[in-house]
Design a protein around this motif. Structure first.
Motif, PDB file in Angstrom:
ATOM      1  N   CYS A 166      -2.464   7.060  -0.660  1.00 52.80           N
ATOM      2  CA  CYS A 166      -3.410   6.587  -1.677  1.00 52.80           C
ATOM      3  C   CYS A 166      -4.795   6.355  -1.066  1.00 52.80           C
ATOM      4  O   CYS A 166      -4.935   5.613  -0.086  1.00 52.80           O
ATOM      5  CB  CYS A 166      -2.884   5.302  -2.314  1.00 52.80           C
ATOM      6  N   ALA A 167      -5.828   6.966  -1.646  1.00 53.49           N
ATOM      7  CA  ALA A 167      -7.189   6.819  -1.127  1.00 53.49           C
ATOM      8  C   ALA A 167      -7.670   5.370  -1.204  1.00 53.49           C
ATOM      9  O   ALA A 167      -8.344   4.872  -0.293  1.00 53.49           O
ATOM     10  CB  ALA A 167      -8.141   7.728  -1.904  1.00 53.49           C
ATOM     11  N   HIS A 168      -7.323   4.681  -2.293  1.00 51.85           N
ATOM     12  CA  HIS A 168      -7.737   3.282  -2.433  1.00 51.85           C
ATOM     13  C   HIS A 168      -7.053   2.410  -1.374  1.00 51.85           C
ATOM     14  O   HIS A 168      -7.656   1.468  -0.847  1.00 51.85           O
ATOM     15  CB  HIS A 168      -7.408   2.773  -3.834  1.00 51.85           C
ATOM     16  N   SER A 169      -5.793   2.720  -1.072  1.00 52.72           N
ATOM     17  CA  SER A 169      -5.090   1.980  -0.026  1.00 52.72           C
ATOM     18  C   SER A 169      -5.761   2.183   1.325  1.00 52.72           C
ATOM     19  O   SER A 169      -5.915   1.239   2.113  1.00 52.72           O
ATOM     20  CB  SER A 169      -3.628   2.430   0.053  1.00 52.72           C
ATOM     21  N   LYS A 170      -6.165   3.415   1.591  1.00 55.21           N
ATOM     22  CA  LYS A 170      -6.836   3.710   2.862  1.00 55.21           C
ATOM     23  C   LYS A 170      -8.169   2.971   2.956  1.00 55.21           C
ATOM     24  O   LYS A 170      -8.559   2.495   4.027  1.00 55.21           O
ATOM     25  CB  LYS A 170      -7.050   5.215   2.996  1.00 55.21           C
ATOM     26  N   ALA A 171      -8.872   2.857   1.827  1.00 55.90           N
ATOM     27  CA  ALA A 171     -10.164   2.164   1.824  1.00 55.90           C
ATOM     28  C   ALA A 171      -9.994   0.661   2.031  1.00 55.90           C
ATOM     29  O   ALA A 171     -10.847   0.006   2.644  1.00 55.90           O
ATOM     30  CB  ALA A 171     -10.892   2.434   0.511  1.00 55.90           C
ATOM     31  N   MET A 172      -8.888   0.101   1.529  1.00 59.97           N
ATOM     32  CA  MET A 172      -8.651  -1.336   1.636  1.00 59.97           C
ATOM     33  C   MET A 172      -8.162  -1.741   3.023  1.00 59.97           C
ATOM     34  O   MET A 172      -8.398  -2.873   3.479  1.00 59.97           O
ATOM     35  CB  MET A 172      -7.615  -1.762   0.589  1.00 59.97           C
TER      36      MET A 172
ATOM     37  N   TYR B 154       0.828  -1.202   0.000  1.00 54.64           N
ATOM     38  CA  TYR B 154       0.000   0.000   0.000  1.00 54.64           C
ATOM     39  C   TYR B 154       0.866   1.257   0.000  1.00 54.64           C
ATOM     40  O   TYR B 154       2.068   1.223   0.303  1.00 54.64           O
ATOM     41  CB  TYR B 154      -0.898   0.013   1.239  1.00 54.64           C
TER      42      TYR B 154
ATOM     43  N   ASP C 108     -14.154  -7.382  -1.579  1.00 53.40           N
ATOM     44  CA  ASP C 108     -15.175  -6.425  -1.158  1.00 53.40           C
ATOM     45  C   ASP C 108     -15.447  -6.476   0.339  1.00 53.40           C
ATOM     46  O   ASP C 108     -15.786  -5.462   0.942  1.00 53.40           O
ATOM     47  CB  ASP C 108     -16.470  -6.638  -1.946  1.00 53.40           C
TER      48      ASP C 108
ATOM     49  N   SER D 144       0.674  -0.729  -8.919  1.00 51.01           N
ATOM     50  CA  SER D 144      -0.459   0.091  -8.497  1.00 51.01           C
ATOM     51  C   SER D 144      -0.763  -0.204  -7.035  1.00 51.01           C
ATOM     52  O   SER D 144      -0.295  -1.207  -6.481  1.00 51.01           O
ATOM     53  CB  SER D 144      -1.683  -0.193  -9.372  1.00 51.01           C
ATOM     54  N   TYR D 145      -1.577   0.657  -6.423  1.00 51.47           N
ATOM     55  CA  TYR D 145      -1.851   0.542  -4.991  1.00 51.47           C
ATOM     56  C   TYR D 145      -3.360   0.615  -4.730  1.00 51.47           C
ATOM     57  O   TYR D 145      -4.053   1.392  -5.397  1.00 51.47           O
ATOM     58  CB  TYR D 145      -1.144   1.663  -4.223  1.00 51.47           C
TER      59      TYR D 145
END
Length: 361
Positions: free
Chosen positions: A15-21, A11, A95, A65-66
């Motif tokens: 990164c917003a996607h990393s924070k969401a995951m 991660y 998910d 990618s992250y």
């Protein structure tokens, strides 16, 4: 490390996607710990790597990618222990934590085998495994569906083993148990379906195969006598799967399609809007009802990216088309029916010819 397998989250903190995951991966670690605390052999751990601080690991594992989730198998017998372990992309759902955990546990090498539950303790461990999988949940996601469960009471142990090997090579997410002890079989069947009638006489339980699947609404059963492993495995897959369903590349459908081991795949590919005003789905449903267990009957939008390799393999040049792939391992994948020729009679003929082709091999 005391794990054989690691799920690693690469991660980037910005990164917003990393924070969401991050919460999902953290909950997955907790759920795996809960399974281990119940004495289940879930020897998989979860780790994370900040790519901003570990550029060397980023390069070694080819992170582009992250976030990126990767599976790392730890080989304790390696001749060069200082060499970095190889990693592969995590292929399953992300998910929810429960779905991610269920995929990890059900694809571990430890479960790619037949569970022999002749001993009462072994039956209890098997039941503990599947009920723990059924109970996986987190505050903000739904329970993971219980994977399909197969219980064989075949008197021939080799037959149970053959069915298990065929099923496990065709789909990672399935648990198979075998026993000649009808008391243990009854305990497991009652444990996986509370509505199962435990008052049945022993003679109605022995030498059968039972299937419990999220889609079949209870426990289905079939007689073993006079049947071979391949026909029984095809029956199981027909019981596990709905008669016809939309292609879902994130589920175990993808594993079965790639393996081509059990039965075959009859796939209707067309533009999404065409499904609403055509008889093609009806033709597929009629064929599926008539040949249940012979193949998997799916339909998919021609724009679905993961359909591309399948239609290329079958040399499809125009849509709509129905493709029959890998029936009983050997059938050539280029068989296609298209346009006005899509009807139940033609689709049934495809399956009959495929079966005859394999019988002649």
């Amino acid at each position: 490390l005391n794990y054989d397998t690691l799920l690693v989250n690469f991660y980037a903190p910005w990164c917003a996607h990393s924070k969401a995951m991050a919460p999902t991966v953290g909950s997955t670690a907790r759920l795996l710990g809960e399974l281990r605390s119940q004495g289940l052999p879930v020897n998989v751990g979860v780790g994370k790597v900040n790519v901003d601080l570990s550029t060397e690991l980023k390069e070694i594992h080819n992170i582009k990618s992250y976030p990126t989730l990767k599976i790392i198998k730890l080989d304790r017998t390696a001749t060069t222990p200082d060499a970095p372990p190889l990693s592969t992309p995590y292929p399953g759902p992300t998910d929810t934590a429960s779905a991610l955990t269920a995929h990890l546990v059900s694809t571990l090498d430890a479960y790619h085998q037949l569970h022999v539950i002749d001993a009462h303790a072994a039956a209890g461990r098997f039941l503990g495994l599947v009920t723990a999988m059924d109970g996986l949940q987190h505050d903000d996601d739904n329970s993971a569906p219980l994977p399909p469960i197969v219980v064989s009471t075949a008197k021939n142990e080799a037959l149970s083993k053959e069915v298990a090997e065929l099923l496990l090579s065709g789909s990672a997410v399935v648990f198979v148990a075998a026993t000649k002890n009808t008391t243990n079989a009854e305990m497991v069947l009652k444990g996986i379906d509370e509505s199962y009638d435990t008052s049945r006489h022993v003679s109605t339980i022995e030498n059968k195969i039972f299937v419990r699947s999220p889609v079949n609404g209870g426990i289905l059963e079939t007689e073993v006598s006079g049947r071979d492993g391949e026909s029984l495995a095809r029956w199981v897959m027909g019981a596990i799967w709905p008669t016809i369903s939309r292609f879902d590349p994130s589920s175990s459908q993808g594993d079965i399609i790639r393996s081509g081991v059990i039965g075959g795949l009859m796939l209707l590919v067309a533009d999404e809007k065409d499904f609403l005003h055509s008889d093609w789905l009806g033709a597929l449903e009629v064929t599926a009802d008539a040949y249940r267990g012979e193949a998997h009957f799916l339909y998919a939008n021609e724009d679905e990216p993961r359909i591309g390799p399948i239609v290329q393999l079958a040399s499809v040049t125009s849509f709509p088309a129905v493709v029959l792939i890998s029936l009983l391992r050997e059938f050539p994948p280029q068989t296609v029916v298209g346009g006005a020729h899509i009807n139940a009679a033609n689709l049934g003929t495809l399956l009959v010819n495929a079966r005859r082709f394999n019988e002649e091999l």
